[in-house]
Design an enzyme around this catalytic site. Sequence first.
Site, PDB file in Angstrom:
ATOM      1  CG  ASP A   1      21.108 -40.867   8.826  1.00 13.57           C
ATOM      2  OD1 ASP A   1      22.056 -40.577   9.579  1.00 13.57           O
ATOM      3  OD2 ASP A   1      20.210 -40.054   8.512  1.00 13.57           O
TER       4      ASP A   1
ATOM      5  CE  LYS B   1      22.413 -40.860  12.700  1.00 17.38           C
ATOM      6  NZ  LYS B   1      22.140 -39.462  12.349  1.00 17.38           N
TER       7      LYS B   1
ATOM      8  CG  ASP C   1      12.927 -46.366   9.735  1.00 19.32           C
ATOM      9  OD1 ASP C   1      13.870 -45.581   9.553  1.00 19.32           O
ATOM     10  OD2 ASP C   1      12.361 -46.482  10.857  1.00 19.32           O
TER      11      ASP C   1
ATOM     12  CD1 TRP D   1      20.018 -39.436   4.265  1.00 22.93           C
ATOM     13  CD2 TRP D   1      21.439 -41.167   4.416  1.00 22.93           C
ATOM     14  NE1 TRP D   1      21.064 -39.059   5.077  1.00 22.93           N
ATOM     15  CE2 TRP D   1      21.938 -40.109   5.185  1.00 22.93           C
ATOM     16  CE3 TRP D   1      22.141 -42.356   4.374  1.00 22.93           C
ATOM     17  CZ2 TRP D   1      23.143 -40.207   5.896  1.00 22.93           C
ATOM     18  CZ3 TRP D   1      23.340 -42.457   5.082  1.00 22.93           C
ATOM     19  CH2 TRP D   1      23.833 -41.383   5.833  1.00 22.93           C
TER      20      TRP D   1
ATOM     21  N   GLY E   1      12.780 -40.801   4.673  1.00 19.37           N
ATOM     22  CA  GLY E   1      13.027 -41.138   3.274  1.00 19.37           C
ATOM     23  C   GLY E   1      14.004 -40.241   2.533  1.00 19.37           C
TER      24      GLY E   1
ATOM     25  CG  ASP F   1      14.711 -54.639  14.351  1.00 18.67           C
ATOM     26  OD1 ASP F   1      15.861 -54.378  13.929  1.00 18.67           O
ATOM     27  OD2 ASP F   1      14.404 -54.659  15.547  1.00 18.67           O
TER      28      ASP F   1
HETATM   29  C1  LIG Z   1      17.862 -40.182  11.640  1.00 18.96           C
HETATM   30  S1  LIG Z   1      16.584 -41.235  11.081  1.00 18.96           S
HETATM   31  C2  LIG Z   1      17.039 -41.524   9.401  1.00 18.96           C
HETATM   32  C3  LIG Z   1      16.814 -40.334   8.504  1.00 18.96           C
HETATM   33  C4  LIG Z   1      16.937 -40.705   7.043  1.00 18.96           C
HETATM   34  N1  LIG Z   1      18.325 -41.000   6.694  1.00 18.96           N
HETATM   35  C5  LIG Z   1      16.449 -39.610   6.144  1.00 18.96           C
HETATM   36  O1  LIG Z   1      17.260 -38.958   5.474  1.00 18.96           O
HETATM   37  O2  LIG Z   1      15.241 -39.408   6.066  1.00 18.96           O
HETATM   38  C6  LIG Z   1      17.011 -42.756  11.875  1.00 18.96           C
HETATM   39  C7  LIG Z   1      16.015 -43.884  11.637  1.00 18.96           C
HETATM   40  O3  LIG Z   1      16.601 -45.115  12.091  1.00 18.96           O
HETATM   41  C8  LIG Z   1      15.515 -45.976  12.363  1.00 18.96           C
HETATM   42  N2  LIG Z   1      15.946 -47.169  13.105  1.00 18.96           N
HETATM   43  C9  LIG Z   1      16.475 -47.226  14.353  1.00 18.96           C
HETATM   44  N3  LIG Z   1      16.678 -48.512  14.722  1.00 18.96           N
HETATM   45  C10 LIG Z   1      16.290 -49.286  13.662  1.00 18.96           C
HETATM   46  C11 LIG Z   1      16.241 -50.704  13.438  1.00 18.96           C
HETATM   47  N4  LIG Z   1      16.631 -51.569  14.388  1.00 18.96           N
HETATM   48  N5  LIG Z   1      15.795 -51.163  12.244  1.00 18.96           N
HETATM   49  C12 LIG Z   1      15.370 -50.288  11.296  1.00 18.96           C
HETATM   50  N6  LIG Z   1      15.381 -48.924  11.457  1.00 18.96           N
HETATM   51  C13 LIG Z   1      15.826 -48.434  12.628  1.00 18.96           C
HETATM   52  C14 LIG Z   1      14.576 -45.089  13.154  1.00 18.96           C
HETATM   53  O4  LIG Z   1      13.266 -45.607  13.162  1.00 18.96           O
HETATM   54  C15 LIG Z   1      14.709 -43.754  12.402  1.00 18.96           C
HETATM   55  O5  LIG Z   1      13.647 -43.570  11.508  1.00 18.96           O
END
Ligand SMILES: C[S@@+](CC[C@H](N)C(=O)[O-])C[C@H]1O[C@@H](n2cnc3c(N)ncnc32)[C@H](O)[C@@H]1O
Length: 269
Positions: A174, A214, A134, A118, A116, A150
């Site tokens: 991200d 990213k 997420d 961002w 959370g 998703d």
């Molecule tokens: C690096 S973390 C994000 C950190 C976030 N920006 C923060 O500041 O707290 C990446 C996130 O991308 C999510 N993610 C990956 N594939 C996804 C998808 N298909 N749909 C939704 N979320 C996804 C992962 O579950 C993970 O929680």
Amino acid sequence: MKPPRSRSGSSSKDTGPKRIPGKALKSASNPGADDATLDSATSRTARNKTVSLRTARGRTTAQQRWLNRQLNDPYVAAARKQGWRSRAAFKLIEIDDRFKLIEAGTRIIDLGAAPGGWTQVAVKRGAKHVVGLDLLPVDPVAGAEIIEGDFTDPEMPDRLKEMLGGPADLVMSDMAPNTTGHAATDHMRIMGLAEGALDFAFQVLAEGGGFIAKVFQGGSEKDILDLMKIAFSSVKHVKPPASRKESSELYVVATGFRPDRLAESRRNA
Ligand SMILES: C[S@@+](CC[C@H](N)C(=O)[O-])C[C@H]1O[C@@H](n2cnc3c(N)ncnc32)[C@H](O)[C@@H]1O
């Protein structure tokens, strides 16, 4: 398919920043400082005190390395001190200080929002509507809506637009996949997410809107870049200082969405 769970951000469980980072970091000696920089005291403390783990028993080398890095990372310390849920929050702060994408009234979709950080930054910087999505649960963030699901779910673009009350001004991703440790596979997976996020952005962005994602340095990036250069007026790469130097992670920042140019290129394809 299980319908995505939607959570309002007004819950008392909210653990948002206890103070506004921009204010917290200002000092007489550094009046222009804002939340793009680390609190200097935090940074100094972290540099001078290397925390050593007492025992590595039961941990793999990778886990041990990760823990050591966390314990000695000034951004981790600063995030904890300032109430951000992730050190990644500083990456968005740094990107937004440079590109000024989050303004009062902005409608924002945060793809891959957990835990959370961002989303917190977007709310703190005055965005009008923020929806974080997420696969994982995210504790409520006051001022934002959270959906567990998703982003590739075909219903998601319309659903998120409806929640925002209109098209988005900014889509930020991200998102990162679970890493395999195999560099080429991890690279392909993250670029797949970035491409998916771009396609998602095309479906929800208002004309003139922005996109942050990213990406990793490397080959297949060119395809996505070429498409972005058609669909946006400006496309830039940025490596925010909070992004670890040893990581090949980069962010692509695109502004000035041009749906007309995108439609034309698709007609000619
Ligand atoms: C690096 S973390 C994000 C950190 C976030 N920006 C923060 O500041 O707290 C990446 C996130 O991308 C999510 N993610 C990956 N594939 C996804 C998808 N298909 N749909 C939704 N979320 C996804 C992962 O579950 C993970 O929680």
